[in-house]
Design an enzyme around this catalytic site. Structure first.
Site, mmCIF file in Angstrom:
data_model
loop_
_atom_site.group_PDB
_atom_site.id
_atom_site.type_symbol
_atom_site.label_atom_id
_atom_site.label_comp_id
_atom_site.label_asym_id
_atom_site.label_seq_id
_atom_site.Cartn_x
_atom_site.Cartn_y
_atom_site.Cartn_z
ATOM 1 N N SER A 1 -15.962 -0.936 -36.128
ATOM 2 C CA SER A 1 -14.738 -0.867 -36.941
ATOM 3 C C SER A 1 -13.482 -1.009 -36.061
ATOM 4 C CB SER A 1 -14.763 0.430 -37.750
ATOM 5 O OG SER A 1 -13.789 0.409 -38.743
ATOM 6 N N ALA A 2 -12.684 0.034 -35.879
ATOM 7 C CA ALA A 2 -11.489 -0.076 -35.032
ATOM 8 C C ALA A 2 -11.839 -0.556 -33.625
ATOM 9 C CB ALA A 2 -10.767 1.271 -34.956
ATOM 10 N N GLU B 1 -19.731 -5.117 -44.311
ATOM 11 C CA GLU B 1 -20.458 -3.948 -43.822
ATOM 12 C C GLU B 1 -21.943 -4.277 -43.686
ATOM 13 O OE1 GLU B 1 -19.297 -0.747 -46.413
ATOM 14 O OE2 GLU B 1 -17.506 -0.409 -45.193
#
Lengths: 243, 243
Positions: free
Chosen positions: B122-123, B197
């Site tokens: 993610s980040a 995802e």
């Protein structure tokens, strides 16, 4: 002084641009004696196309509107403006352009000192608050600062969306994102008003009224360290000016 | 040189932290001879709690992991690291902290010059790319710059989400937001890979492979001026290094 009309969104589903709020917009400007509005189009890339769309809508409300991007002297245009409308789009782009053009201070002075009515929708609503830290937009450009016009000392999250209990998506919910903002250590992040679509704020000096056209779907208020709280149509939120 | 494992998300619904990708993570580090990983927790506020969660997951994979926030000399820790994992959370907070601590250059050198394996989720995946312009997060803090580690010359949008045809919500869709990024005049914004995802990238030097555990849900590629294109599991995306 401040006379503000801050919409969560410009369009409701199946509606035309600003249609759902047309009566409110008409009253806001005409009751304040404004018939000619300066439009700030900088949240979008194509200023000409944006002006055409907004001009059409405002002309149906009986209001004249001209975009500032066509002005030969933008600072004078702001200094002479009777009223402002700042439209939605990308909040980072809007704020960066206003910093680059050095126009924020002039708009702030007109609204706060001279009482010129300011209407915002979506990104234009973020711009009216303390900073743009609770925008939903992607940072497609990098403004000098996230500080905004600061007419209100708290944050608004426009297009506020409740978590979908059936979603399989694991990205952060809006509520989680706001709690990250309120979780920054040693910083007293201001309250965040999650303004659902179809809701708006009417602000006159020290009075803030919450309004909306969708029952039981008005706004959710997040205050650091407290349990979030629902607020319904006609709630008086003036207490947020004193926090 | 670059050895990267870049996940869209840390968790799939009903799953435990990183569980869905456990085999891939184990292979990625063990095949590269890494048994001890340096964890970068700065996308979250509570570094101790974050380390505990990640340590537990990695220990089930047979890997030792320690968070950099406990190091007395973070620069030395990076210079000696065998492998990195940068976890998810708020991308602005992650990037700002790394700028403030002046650690970006050291991590970049280790990965690019010394071939140290880098895993992001993610980040942490946003951080591995050219900049964080296509994060989904709120700008809860203001980094000096949006430029990131730049291991890849394009952008990733993690947790990529298709528009919901039944939604009444009028906020911008993910695709609209990406098109705003690609619409900036006179700027050649790089491609954006919308990584759904359950999907991830495996990068080894000049080869980029797209992988994923959910059929027909891998990734959507946005290139400025072109129609977006779906890419399925095992697609070779190495061409993105030459654009």
């Amino acid at each position: 002084m401040r006379k503000l009309l801050l919409l969560s969104t410009s369009v409701l589903q199946n509606g035309k641009y600003l249609e759902y709020a047309s009566d409110v917009i008409k009253s806001f400007f005409t009751e304040n004696g404004v018939s000619k509005i300066v439009f700030i189009p900088y949240a979008a890339h194509d200023h000409d196309a944006y002006e055409r769309k907004v001009k059409d809508a405002f002309s149906e409300f009986g209001l004249e509107l001209n975009s500032i991007h066509k002005s030969g002297n933008q600072l004078s245009t702001i200094k002479e403006a009777q009223g402002f409308f700042v439209g939605g789009g990308n909040t980072f782009l809007l704020l960066k352009t206003l910093y680059d053009l050095n126009l924020l201070e002039a708009i702030r002075d007109r609204v706060v000192q001279d009482g010129v009515p300011y209407m915002g929708a979506s990104a234009g609503t973020n711009l009216a608050t303390v900073n743009i830290c609770t925008t939903n937009d992607m940072p497609i450009v990098h403004p000098t600062s996230l500080d905004a016009l600061g007419f209100l000392p708290f944050n608004i999250n426009p297009h506020y969306l409740d978590p979908d209990p059936n979603s399989k998506h694991m990205g952060e919910t809006r509520e989680t994102r706001i709690s990250e903002y309120h979780g920054i250590p040693n910083v007293c992040s201001p309250p965040v008003l999650g303004l659902r679509e179809g809701s708006w704020l009417q602000v006159k000096d020290d009075q803030i009224l919450l309004k909306g056209c969708i029952p039981n779907q008005c706004a959710r208020l997040f205050i650091r360290g407290q349990i979030p709280k629902e607020h319904e149509v006609n709630s008086d939120l003036s207490f947020l000016l004193k926090m």
